[in-house]
Scaffold this active site. Structure first.
Site, PDB file in Angstrom:
ATOM      1  CB  THR A 150      -0.938  -0.003   1.235  1.00  0.00           C
ATOM      2  OG1 THR A 150      -1.777  -1.152   1.155  1.00  0.00           O
ATOM      3  CG2 THR A 150      -1.774   1.257   1.314  1.00  0.00           C
ATOM      4  CG  ASN A 209      -7.565  -8.046  -4.362  1.00  0.00           C
ATOM      5  OD1 ASN A 209      -7.434  -7.356  -5.373  1.00  0.00           O
ATOM      6  ND2 ASN A 209      -8.382  -7.707  -3.384  1.00  0.00           N
ATOM      7  CD  GLN A 235      -3.544 -11.354  -3.569  1.00  0.00           C
ATOM      8  OE1 GLN A 235      -3.240 -12.540  -3.591  1.00  0.00           O
ATOM      9  NE2 GLN A 235      -3.948 -10.742  -2.477  1.00  0.00           N
ATOM     10  CG  HIS A 272       1.149  -9.562   4.381  1.00  0.00           C
ATOM     11  ND1 HIS A 272      -0.151  -9.980   4.370  1.00  0.00           N
ATOM     12  CD2 HIS A 272       1.152  -8.309   3.872  1.00  0.00           C
ATOM     13  CE1 HIS A 272      -0.897  -8.999   3.870  1.00  0.00           C
ATOM     14  NE2 HIS A 272      -0.128  -7.983   3.561  1.00  0.00           N
ATOM     15  CB  THR A 298      15.269   3.284  11.545  1.00  0.00           C
ATOM     16  OG1 THR A 298      15.852   4.491  12.008  1.00  0.00           O
ATOM     17  CG2 THR A 298      16.178   2.108  11.842  1.00  0.00           C
ATOM     18  CB  CYS A 323     -13.371  -2.474   3.854  1.00  0.00           C
ATOM     19  SG  CYS A 323     -14.550  -2.012   5.103  1.00  0.00           S
TER      20      CYS A 323
HETATM   21  N1  PLP Z   1      -2.645  -5.009  -3.857  1.00  0.00           N
HETATM   22  C1  PLP Z   1      -3.299  -6.169  -3.813  1.00  0.00           C
HETATM   23  C2  PLP Z   1      -3.785  -6.784  -5.084  1.00  0.00           C
HETATM   24  C3  PLP Z   1      -3.518  -6.806  -2.596  1.00  0.00           C
HETATM   25  O1  PLP Z   1      -4.191  -7.959  -2.571  1.00  0.00           O
HETATM   26  C4  PLP Z   1      -3.053  -6.184  -1.415  1.00  0.00           C
HETATM   27  C5  PLP Z   1      -3.318  -6.787  -0.099  1.00  0.00           C
HETATM   28  O2  PLP Z   1      -4.262  -7.494   0.095  1.00  0.00           O
HETATM   29  C6  PLP Z   1      -2.374  -4.969  -1.512  1.00  0.00           C
HETATM   30  C7  PLP Z   1      -2.185  -4.415  -2.748  1.00  0.00           C
HETATM   31  C8  PLP Z   1      -1.868  -4.266  -0.301  1.00  0.00           C
HETATM   32  O3  PLP Z   1      -0.780  -4.957   0.290  1.00  0.00           O
HETATM   33  P1  PLP Z   1      -0.288  -4.603   1.745  1.00  0.00           P
HETATM   34  O4  PLP Z   1      -1.075  -5.438   2.684  1.00  0.00           O
HETATM   35  O5  PLP Z   1       1.179  -4.970   1.764  1.00  0.00           O
HETATM   36  O6  PLP Z   1      -0.480  -3.151   1.938  1.00  0.00           O
END
Ligand code: PLP
Length: 372
Positions: free
Chosen positions: A73, A142, A170, A192, A228, A316
Protein backbone atom coordinates in the site's frame (compact mmCIF):
# COMPACT_ATOMS: atom_id res chain seq x y z
CA UNK A 1 -9.52 -25.21 21.29
CA UNK A 2 -10.62 -26.19 17.77
CA UNK A 3 -8.74 -24.07 15.30
CA UNK A 4 -10.57 -22.75 12.30
CA UNK A 5 -9.50 -24.11 8.92
CA UNK A 6 -7.69 -21.30 7.18
CA UNK A 7 -8.62 -20.77 3.53
CA UNK A 8 -7.85 -17.08 3.19
CA UNK A 9 -4.30 -17.13 1.85
CA UNK A 10 -4.89 -14.17 -0.48
CA UNK A 11 -5.41 -12.06 2.64
CA UNK A 12 -2.15 -13.22 4.21
CA UNK A 13 0.10 -16.27 4.26
CA UNK A 14 1.28 -17.56 7.66
CA UNK A 15 4.96 -16.92 8.33
CA UNK A 16 6.94 -19.82 6.81
CA UNK A 17 8.74 -22.03 9.34
CA UNK A 18 12.14 -21.37 7.78
CA UNK A 19 11.46 -17.65 7.90
CA UNK A 20 10.55 -17.95 11.60
CA UNK A 21 13.83 -19.74 12.33
CA UNK A 22 15.87 -17.12 10.49
CA UNK A 23 14.05 -14.33 12.31
CA UNK A 24 14.72 -15.92 15.69
CA UNK A 25 18.43 -16.24 14.88
CA UNK A 26 18.55 -12.65 13.68
CA UNK A 27 17.00 -11.32 16.87
CA UNK A 28 20.31 -12.10 18.56
CA UNK A 29 22.40 -10.16 16.07
CA UNK A 30 22.47 -7.08 18.27
CA UNK A 31 21.21 -3.52 18.06
CA UNK A 32 21.04 -2.98 14.32
CA UNK A 33 20.40 0.31 12.58
CA UNK A 34 21.65 0.14 9.02
CA UNK A 35 22.40 3.88 9.03
CA UNK A 36 24.99 3.64 11.83
CA UNK A 37 28.63 3.92 10.77
CA UNK A 38 29.99 1.37 13.28
CA UNK A 39 30.16 -2.41 13.20
CA UNK A 40 26.42 -2.95 13.79
CA UNK A 41 25.55 -0.48 11.07
CA UNK A 42 27.76 -2.36 8.63
CA UNK A 43 26.03 -5.58 9.66
CA UNK A 44 22.70 -3.88 8.99
CA UNK A 45 23.76 -2.71 5.53
CA UNK A 46 24.92 -6.20 4.76
CA UNK A 47 21.58 -7.67 5.87
CA UNK A 48 19.65 -5.18 3.75
CA UNK A 49 21.80 -5.99 0.75
CA UNK A 50 21.27 -9.76 1.12
CA UNK A 51 17.49 -9.34 1.40
CA UNK A 52 17.40 -6.93 -1.52
CA UNK A 53 19.33 -9.30 -3.72
CA UNK A 54 17.13 -12.28 -2.70
CA UNK A 55 14.02 -10.33 -3.68
CA UNK A 56 15.72 -9.12 -6.87
CA UNK A 57 16.50 -12.76 -7.73
CA UNK A 58 12.89 -13.79 -7.30
CA UNK A 59 11.64 -11.14 -9.70
CA UNK A 60 14.70 -11.00 -11.97
CA UNK A 61 15.96 -7.48 -11.58
CA UNK A 62 18.89 -5.63 -10.05
CA UNK A 63 18.87 -5.21 -6.28
CA UNK A 64 19.37 -1.43 -6.61
CA UNK A 65 15.92 -1.27 -8.22
CA UNK A 66 14.25 -2.21 -4.93
CA UNK A 67 13.01 0.29 -2.34
CA UNK A 68 11.68 -1.14 0.93
CA UNK A 69 8.44 0.29 2.29
CA UNK A 70 6.07 -0.64 5.11
CA UNK A 71 3.64 -2.37 2.73
CA UNK A 72 2.58 -2.68 -0.86
CA UNK A 73 0.00 0.00 0.00
CA UNK A 74 2.76 2.45 0.90
CA UNK A 75 4.74 1.59 -2.23
CA UNK A 76 1.60 2.19 -4.32
CA UNK A 77 0.99 5.54 -2.60
CA UNK A 78 4.57 6.57 -3.30
CA UNK A 79 4.19 5.88 -7.01
CA UNK A 80 0.67 7.20 -7.53
CA UNK A 81 1.39 10.25 -5.37
CA UNK A 82 4.09 11.21 -7.86
CA UNK A 83 1.78 11.51 -10.88
CA UNK A 84 -0.95 14.00 -11.83
CA UNK A 85 -2.52 12.03 -14.68
CA UNK A 86 -3.47 8.49 -13.75
CA UNK A 87 -5.52 5.81 -15.47
CA UNK A 88 -6.39 2.71 -13.44
CA UNK A 89 -8.51 -0.37 -14.01
CA UNK A 90 -11.87 -0.53 -12.26
CA UNK A 91 -10.88 -3.70 -10.38
CA UNK A 92 -7.73 -2.40 -8.71
CA UNK A 93 -7.12 -2.88 -5.00
CA UNK A 94 -8.32 0.02 -2.84
CA UNK A 95 -4.67 1.00 -2.30
CA UNK A 96 -4.61 2.01 -5.98
CA UNK A 97 -8.19 3.28 -6.32
CA UNK A 98 -8.00 5.48 -3.23
CA UNK A 99 -4.54 6.89 -3.87
CA UNK A 100 -5.06 7.59 -7.58
CA UNK A 101 -7.98 10.01 -7.11
CA UNK A 102 -8.80 9.57 -10.78
CA UNK A 103 -11.98 9.12 -12.72
CA UNK A 104 -10.15 7.59 -15.69
CA UNK A 105 -11.14 3.96 -15.14
CA UNK A 106 -10.57 1.10 -17.57
CA UNK A 107 -13.64 -1.16 -17.50
CA UNK A 108 -13.45 -4.96 -17.37
CA UNK A 109 -15.53 -7.60 -19.14
CA UNK A 110 -17.80 -10.15 -17.48
CA UNK A 111 -14.76 -12.33 -16.76
CA UNK A 112 -12.96 -9.51 -14.98
CA UNK A 113 -10.38 -8.82 -17.69
CA UNK A 114 -9.39 -5.25 -18.52
CA UNK A 115 -10.73 -3.88 -21.80
CA UNK A 116 -7.62 -3.30 -23.91
CA UNK A 117 -9.53 -1.57 -26.73
CA UNK A 118 -10.95 0.90 -24.25
CA UNK A 119 -7.46 1.62 -22.92
CA UNK A 120 -6.13 2.20 -26.42
CA UNK A 121 -9.01 4.53 -27.40
CA UNK A 122 -8.67 6.46 -24.14
CA UNK A 123 -4.93 6.94 -24.58
CA UNK A 124 -5.42 7.98 -28.19
CA UNK A 125 -7.74 10.70 -26.90
CA UNK A 126 -5.88 11.98 -23.83
CA UNK A 127 -2.20 11.43 -24.59
CA UNK A 128 -2.00 14.48 -26.88
CA UNK A 129 -2.98 16.92 -24.11
CA UNK A 130 -1.73 15.24 -20.97
CA UNK A 131 1.93 14.63 -20.21
CA UNK A 132 3.39 11.97 -17.94
CA UNK A 133 0.41 9.69 -17.74
CA UNK A 134 0.63 6.71 -15.39
CA UNK A 135 -1.32 3.53 -16.17
CA UNK A 136 -1.85 1.32 -13.13
CA UNK A 137 -3.13 -2.21 -13.72
CA UNK A 138 -2.78 -5.17 -11.37
CA UNK A 139 -1.27 -8.46 -12.49
CA UNK A 140 -3.61 -10.74 -10.54
CA UNK A 141 -6.90 -9.67 -9.02
CA UNK A 142 -7.13 -10.36 -5.29
CA UNK A 143 -10.83 -11.31 -5.34
CA UNK A 144 -11.18 -13.41 -8.50
CA UNK A 145 -7.56 -14.50 -9.04
CA UNK A 146 -7.95 -13.54 -12.71
CA UNK A 147 -4.63 -12.88 -14.45
CA UNK A 148 -4.64 -9.64 -16.43
CA UNK A 149 -3.07 -9.31 -19.91
CA UNK A 150 -0.36 -7.17 -18.36
CA UNK A 151 2.07 -7.46 -21.28
CA UNK A 152 -0.60 -6.06 -23.63
CA UNK A 153 -1.41 -3.27 -21.18
CA UNK A 154 2.27 -2.32 -21.11
CA UNK A 155 2.65 -2.48 -24.90
CA UNK A 156 -0.37 -0.25 -25.50
CA UNK A 157 0.68 2.21 -22.77
CA UNK A 158 4.21 2.46 -24.12
CA UNK A 159 2.89 3.18 -27.62
CA UNK A 160 1.42 6.37 -26.16
CA UNK A 161 4.50 7.24 -24.08
CA UNK A 162 2.90 6.43 -20.72
CA UNK A 163 4.50 5.12 -17.53
CA UNK A 164 3.16 1.82 -16.18
CA UNK A 165 2.73 0.54 -12.64
CA UNK A 166 1.79 -3.06 -12.04
CA UNK A 167 0.45 -4.08 -8.63
CA UNK A 168 1.94 -7.56 -8.31
CA UNK A 169 0.96 -8.22 -4.67
CA UNK A 170 -1.17 -11.21 -5.68
CA UNK A 171 1.17 -12.42 -8.42
CA UNK A 172 4.28 -12.79 -6.25
CA UNK A 173 4.83 -16.41 -5.26
CA UNK A 174 2.02 -17.58 -7.53
CA UNK A 175 3.38 -16.94 -11.00
CA UNK A 176 6.82 -16.22 -12.40
CA UNK A 177 7.68 -12.53 -12.39
CA UNK A 178 10.48 -11.19 -14.57
CA UNK A 179 10.58 -7.44 -13.96
CA UNK A 180 13.37 -6.69 -16.43
CA UNK A 181 11.59 -8.54 -19.20
CA UNK A 182 8.13 -7.18 -18.36
CA UNK A 183 8.88 -3.60 -19.40
CA UNK A 184 6.83 -1.90 -16.64
CA UNK A 185 8.31 1.15 -14.96
CA UNK A 186 7.08 0.25 -11.49
CA UNK A 187 6.03 -2.93 -9.71
CA UNK A 188 4.81 -3.25 -6.14
CA UNK A 189 4.97 -6.35 -3.92
CA UNK A 190 4.21 -7.34 -0.35
CA UNK A 191 6.08 -9.66 2.04
CA UNK A 192 3.12 -11.13 3.87
CA UNK A 193 1.65 -12.60 0.68
CA UNK A 194 4.59 -15.04 0.47
CA UNK A 195 5.16 -16.04 4.10
CA UNK A 196 7.11 -13.09 5.51
CA UNK A 197 5.68 -11.05 8.40
CA UNK A 198 3.25 -8.29 7.48
CA UNK A 199 4.43 -4.68 7.55
CA UNK A 200 7.00 -4.97 4.80
CA UNK A 201 6.60 -4.22 1.12
CA UNK A 202 8.69 -3.06 -1.78
CA UNK A 203 8.61 -0.78 -4.75
CA UNK A 204 10.54 -1.99 -7.75
CA UNK A 205 11.44 0.62 -10.36
CA UNK A 206 13.67 1.21 -13.31
CA UNK A 207 14.78 4.71 -12.47
CA UNK A 208 13.34 6.59 -15.46
CA UNK A 209 11.11 8.86 -13.39
CA UNK A 210 11.81 10.94 -10.30
CA UNK A 211 9.35 9.79 -7.67
CA UNK A 212 8.16 12.24 -5.05
CA UNK A 213 9.06 10.81 -1.61
CA UNK A 214 6.00 10.74 0.66
CA UNK A 215 7.89 10.19 3.91
CA UNK A 216 10.66 12.69 4.51
CA UNK A 217 13.51 12.51 6.97
CA UNK A 218 16.90 10.79 6.75
CA UNK A 219 18.02 9.63 3.33
CA UNK A 220 17.23 5.93 3.73
CA UNK A 221 16.26 3.82 0.73
CA UNK A 222 17.95 6.05 -1.79
CA UNK A 223 16.16 9.08 -0.40
CA UNK A 224 12.81 7.64 -1.45
CA UNK A 225 11.55 6.40 1.90
CA UNK A 226 12.93 7.90 5.08
CA UNK A 227 12.87 6.14 8.44
CA UNK A 228 15.02 3.44 10.03
CA UNK A 229 14.46 0.29 8.04
CA UNK A 230 12.26 -2.48 9.44
CA UNK A 231 15.19 -4.85 9.64
CA UNK A 232 13.28 -7.93 10.85
CA UNK A 233 10.56 -7.44 8.28
CA UNK A 234 13.18 -7.05 5.57
CA UNK A 235 15.04 -10.16 6.71
CA UNK A 236 11.75 -12.10 6.64
CA UNK A 237 10.84 -10.82 3.18
CA UNK A 238 14.32 -11.62 1.86
CA UNK A 239 14.24 -15.12 3.34
CA UNK A 240 10.77 -15.93 1.96
CA UNK A 241 11.92 -14.65 -1.43
CA UNK A 242 15.09 -16.77 -1.27
CA UNK A 243 13.10 -19.92 -0.44
CA UNK A 244 10.71 -19.42 -3.35
CA UNK A 245 13.40 -18.38 -5.83
CA UNK A 246 15.38 -21.54 -5.04
CA UNK A 247 12.48 -23.78 -6.03
CA UNK A 248 13.16 -25.36 -9.43
CA UNK A 249 9.86 -23.79 -10.47
CA UNK A 250 6.67 -22.53 -8.87
CA UNK A 251 4.20 -25.41 -9.20
CA UNK A 252 0.46 -25.52 -8.50
CA UNK A 253 -0.86 -28.94 -9.37
CA UNK A 254 -1.65 -29.83 -5.75
CA UNK A 255 -3.21 -26.45 -5.00
CA UNK A 256 -5.24 -26.67 -8.19
CA UNK A 257 -6.43 -30.16 -7.29
CA UNK A 258 -7.88 -28.83 -4.01
CA UNK A 259 -9.39 -25.79 -5.75
CA UNK A 260 -11.02 -27.90 -8.44
CA UNK A 261 -12.19 -30.48 -5.92
CA UNK A 262 -14.06 -27.96 -3.79
CA UNK A 263 -15.44 -26.22 -6.90
CA UNK A 264 -16.89 -29.47 -8.28
CA UNK A 265 -18.30 -30.46 -4.93
CA UNK A 266 -19.97 -27.06 -4.54
CA UNK A 267 -21.51 -27.22 -8.04
CA UNK A 268 -22.85 -30.68 -7.32
CA UNK A 269 -24.35 -29.82 -3.95
CA UNK A 270 -25.52 -26.27 -4.71
CA UNK A 271 -25.88 -25.89 -8.50
CA UNK A 272 -27.14 -22.30 -8.36
CA UNK A 273 -23.73 -21.15 -7.07
CA UNK A 274 -22.23 -18.56 -9.40
CA UNK A 275 -18.47 -18.80 -10.00
CA UNK A 276 -16.92 -15.45 -10.84
CA UNK A 277 -13.96 -15.22 -13.20
CA UNK A 278 -13.62 -18.98 -13.65
CA UNK A 279 -13.79 -18.99 -17.47
CA UNK A 280 -10.45 -17.29 -18.05
CA UNK A 281 -6.82 -17.67 -17.06
CA UNK A 282 -6.47 -17.27 -13.33
CA UNK A 283 -4.15 -18.29 -10.52
CA UNK A 284 -4.70 -21.80 -9.20
CA UNK A 285 -5.46 -21.00 -5.59
CA UNK A 286 -8.52 -18.74 -5.73
CA UNK A 287 -12.27 -19.12 -6.20
CA UNK A 288 -14.87 -16.42 -5.88
CA UNK A 289 -18.42 -17.70 -5.49
CA UNK A 290 -21.80 -16.23 -4.74
CA UNK A 291 -25.32 -17.40 -4.05
CA UNK A 292 -28.11 -15.31 -5.52
CA UNK A 293 -30.19 -13.76 -2.71
CA UNK A 294 -27.71 -14.72 0.01
CA UNK A 295 -25.70 -11.83 1.48
CA UNK A 296 -21.99 -12.47 1.89
CA UNK A 297 -22.02 -11.56 5.57
CA UNK A 298 -24.56 -14.31 6.27
CA UNK A 299 -22.56 -16.89 4.32
CA UNK A 300 -19.35 -15.78 5.98
CA UNK A 301 -20.90 -16.06 9.44
CA UNK A 302 -22.22 -19.58 8.76
CA UNK A 303 -18.84 -20.70 7.44
CA UNK A 304 -17.04 -19.09 10.36
CA UNK A 305 -19.34 -20.89 12.83
CA UNK A 306 -18.50 -24.14 11.05
CA UNK A 307 -14.79 -23.32 11.56
CA UNK A 308 -13.83 -22.18 8.10
CA UNK A 309 -11.91 -18.94 7.75
CA UNK A 310 -12.69 -17.66 4.28
CA UNK A 311 -13.27 -14.14 3.14
CA UNK A 312 -15.97 -12.01 1.72
CA UNK A 313 -14.85 -10.80 -1.69
CA UNK A 314 -15.39 -7.33 -0.42
CA UNK A 315 -14.44 -7.08 3.25
CA UNK A 316 -12.73 -3.83 4.11
CA UNK A 317 -10.36 -3.11 7.00
CA UNK A 318 -13.18 -2.52 9.48
CA UNK A 319 -14.36 -6.09 8.87
CA UNK A 320 -17.59 -4.69 7.50
CA UNK A 321 -18.83 -6.20 4.28
CA UNK A 322 -19.60 -3.73 1.58
CA UNK A 323 -20.41 -4.20 -2.09
CA UNK A 324 -17.48 -5.56 -4.04
CA UNK A 325 -16.34 -2.99 -6.62
CA UNK A 326 -14.72 -5.87 -8.51
CA UNK A 327 -17.92 -7.91 -8.83
CA UNK A 328 -19.83 -4.73 -9.70
CA UNK A 329 -17.30 -3.85 -12.40
CA UNK A 330 -17.75 -7.34 -13.89
CA UNK A 331 -21.42 -6.55 -14.34
CA UNK A 332 -22.82 -8.70 -11.55
CA UNK A 333 -24.32 -5.89 -9.53
CA UNK A 334 -26.91 -8.24 -7.98
CA UNK A 335 -24.14 -10.41 -6.54
CA UNK A 336 -21.79 -7.64 -5.41
CA UNK A 337 -22.68 -8.07 -1.73
CA UNK A 338 -22.81 -11.86 -1.90
CA UNK A 339 -19.37 -12.96 -2.99
CA UNK A 340 -17.20 -15.27 -0.92
CA UNK A 341 -13.54 -15.91 -1.66
CA UNK A 342 -11.86 -19.20 -0.86
CA UNK A 343 -8.10 -19.00 -1.29
CA UNK A 344 -5.62 -21.84 -0.89
CA UNK A 345 -1.85 -21.46 -0.38
CA UNK A 346 -0.17 -19.62 -3.26
CA UNK A 347 1.84 -22.61 -4.51
CA UNK A 348 2.50 -26.30 -3.87
CA UNK A 349 5.61 -25.61 -1.80
CA UNK A 350 3.72 -23.42 0.71
CA UNK A 351 0.80 -25.88 0.68
CA UNK A 352 3.16 -28.66 1.71
CA UNK A 353 4.88 -26.67 4.44
CA UNK A 354 1.49 -25.77 5.93
CA UNK A 355 -0.91 -28.01 7.84
CA UNK A 356 -2.43 -30.20 5.16
CA UNK A 357 -5.96 -29.42 4.06
CA UNK A 358 -7.85 -32.70 3.88
CA UNK A 359 -10.50 -33.85 1.45
CA UNK A 360 -12.80 -34.50 4.42
CA UNK A 361 -12.48 -30.85 5.41
CA UNK A 362 -13.33 -29.73 1.90
CA UNK A 363 -16.32 -32.09 1.85
CA UNK A 364 -17.50 -30.50 5.08
CA UNK A 365 -16.99 -27.03 3.65
CA UNK A 366 -19.06 -27.85 0.54
CA UNK A 367 -21.73 -29.41 2.74
CA UNK A 368 -21.86 -26.29 4.87
CA UNK A 369 -22.08 -24.07 1.74
CA UNK A 370 -24.94 -26.18 0.40
CA UNK A 371 -26.88 -25.63 3.62
CA UNK A 372 -26.59 -21.86 3.72
N1 PLP B 1 -2.64 -5.01 -3.86
C1 PLP B 1 -3.30 -6.17 -3.81
C2 PLP B 1 -3.79 -6.78 -5.08
C3 PLP B 1 -3.52 -6.81 -2.60
O1 PLP B 1 -4.19 -7.96 -2.57
C4 PLP B 1 -3.05 -6.18 -1.41
C5 PLP B 1 -3.32 -6.79 -0.10
O2 PLP B 1 -4.26 -7.49 0.09
C6 PLP B 1 -2.37 -4.97 -1.51
C7 PLP B 1 -2.19 -4.41 -2.75
C8 PLP B 1 -1.87 -4.27 -0.30
O3 PLP B 1 -0.78 -4.96 0.29
P1 PLP B 1 -0.29 -4.60 1.75
O4 PLP B 1 -1.08 -5.44 2.68
O5 PLP B 1 1.18 -4.97 1.76
O6 PLP B 1 -0.48 -3.15 1.94
Amino acid sequence: MIKSIYLDYNATVPILNEVKKTLLDCMDLGPINASSVHFYGREGKNILQIARSNIANLINTKSENIIFTSSATEAINLILGSFQNIVVSSIEHLAVLNSSKTDLLIPVDINGIVDLDYLEQLLKKISKDKKQILISVMWVNNETGVIQPIKDVINISKKYGCFVHCDAAQALGKIKIDFDELGADFLTISGHKIGAPSGIGALVYNNNFNLLPQILGGGQENGMRAGTENILGIIGFGEAARIISELPEITHSKVKFLRDYISNKIITLRPETVFLGDKVERVSNTILIALPNTPGDLALMKLDLANFSVSSGSACSSGKISKSHVVTAMGYDQLASNSIRISFPPNDFILETERLITIQELDRLAECWSNI
